[in-house]
Design an enzyme around this catalytic site. Structure first.
Site, PDB file in Angstrom:
ATOM      1  N   LYS A 215       0.824  -1.200   0.000  1.00  0.00           N
ATOM      2  CA  LYS A 215       0.000   0.000   0.000  1.00  0.00           C
ATOM      3  C   LYS A 215       0.859   1.251   0.000  1.00  0.00           C
ATOM      4  O   LYS A 215       0.626   2.196  -0.765  1.00  0.00           O
ATOM      5  CB  LYS A 215      -0.949  -0.015   1.186  1.00  0.00           C
ATOM      6  CG  LYS A 215      -1.814   1.236   1.327  1.00  0.00           C
ATOM      7  CD  LYS A 215      -1.342   2.091   2.480  1.00  0.00           C
ATOM      8  CE  LYS A 215      -2.232   3.304   2.684  1.00  0.00           C
ATOM      9  NZ  LYS A 215      -1.792   4.134   3.823  1.00  0.00           N
ATOM     10  N   ASP A 234      -6.095   0.420   0.824  1.00  0.00           N
ATOM     11  CA  ASP A 234      -6.104   0.504   2.275  1.00  0.00           C
ATOM     12  C   ASP A 234      -7.440  -0.037   2.776  1.00  0.00           C
ATOM     13  O   ASP A 234      -8.191  -0.672   2.027  1.00  0.00           O
ATOM     14  CB  ASP A 234      -5.865   1.949   2.734  1.00  0.00           C
ATOM     15  CG  ASP A 234      -7.071   2.841   2.478  1.00  0.00           C
ATOM     16  OD1 ASP A 234      -7.917   2.495   1.617  1.00  0.00           O
ATOM     17  OD2 ASP A 234      -7.191   3.887   3.136  1.00  0.00           O
TER      18      ASP A 234
END
Length: 273
Positions: A215, A234
């Site tokens: 991420k 996320d």
């Protein structure tokens, strides 16, 4: 003062989109933006933007920073009208643009962002700027007597101790920041080289850094390298994918602008549907 008319642009949405942590709302339509050692006051009314800088400064830096040469209307037109969820997300975040931010600043900012919320990330970054950055942009102060600071250099952060960075509220992320700063400052990791790489190459290189996961690497690629095909996942995005894209987001359909659409979805989920 530079005045421009720009469509598909919202300072309010950009400020709240989770990509820029040194942007402050000063009043109705007015914002202060800090980037590196630069500062800018900017005001928006409708599609009219007023930049408190010279024409030379605008053309040299801020025009590219806000990605004003890109037609985001064309991106919006590519959205499948049958995808009601994505259409609604785009209607909510129509004014978001992917800022062209500094790679070093984004590397440190998104290392700090892990398991963190936007308000706290802003405070953490403000703390390290005040402690390790150079005083700058005095004429752009948002409050009388307040000093503004540039983003600290790799050398400055490499000299900090983990305890000092923990005092800046970084918590366990302090060790990630120090390792990254030392790697760059000592010449063992080249950000300039990463700037020349394709998205897959840059992401792979970023994943080699201590503390950088999937991420964070995608966020750095999107916001620090302007690889618009990066699609950070996320908690907010994962929830949206599970609810609306069980077979995965249709990236092939939106090749080259996946990151822009990710921002619409993220903003939509963050601000409440």
């Amino acid at each position: 003062m530079v005045k421009k008319t720009v469509s598909h642009f919202s300072l309010e949405q950009i400020c709240d989109s989770g990509q820029c942590f040194r942007m402050e709302k000063l009043g109705e339509g007015a914002f202060l933006v800090l980037a590196g050692n630069r500062g800018l006051r900017i005001r928006q009314e409708g599609e009219t933007l007023e930049f408190d800088c010279t024409e030379e400064e605008f053309l040299d830096f801020w025009e590219d920073y806000f990605d004003l040469k890109t037609d985001y209307g064309a991106f919006l037109e590519r959205i499948d009208p049958r995808d009601r969820y994505l259409c609604e997300a785009a209607r909510r975040g129509w004014g978001i643009r992917i800022l062209r931010q500094d790679l070093w600043e984004m590397l440190i900012s998104f290392l700090i962002s892990q398991q963190n919320h936007i308000a706290r990330i802003r405070r953490c970054i403000g703390n390290i700027c005040e402690r390790y950055g150079k005083a700058a942009c005095a004429e752009k102060e948002s409050k009388p007597g307040e000093k503004l600071y540039g983003f600290p250099s790799p050398d400055a952060l490499a000299q900090a101790s983990e305890e000092e960075l923990r005092d800046c509220n970084l918590g366990y992320r302090a060790k990630y920041v120090i390792r990254a700063a030392k790697a760059v400052a000592e010449g063992n990791y080249s950000l300039e080289k990463i700037k020349t790489m394709s998205y897959p190459e840059a992401k792979a290189a970023l994943l080699e850094l201590y503390g950088v996961g999937e991420k964070v690497a995608d966020c750095i690629c999107l916001f620090g390298l302007h690889h618009l095909e990066a699609f950070p996942v996320d908690t907010h995005i994962r929830q949206a994918l599970e609810a609306h894209y069980r077979r995965g987001f249709p990236k092939r359909k939106y090749r080259g602008i996946e990151g822009v659409l990710q921002q619409y979805i993220f903003y939509y989920e963050l601000t409440g549907r």
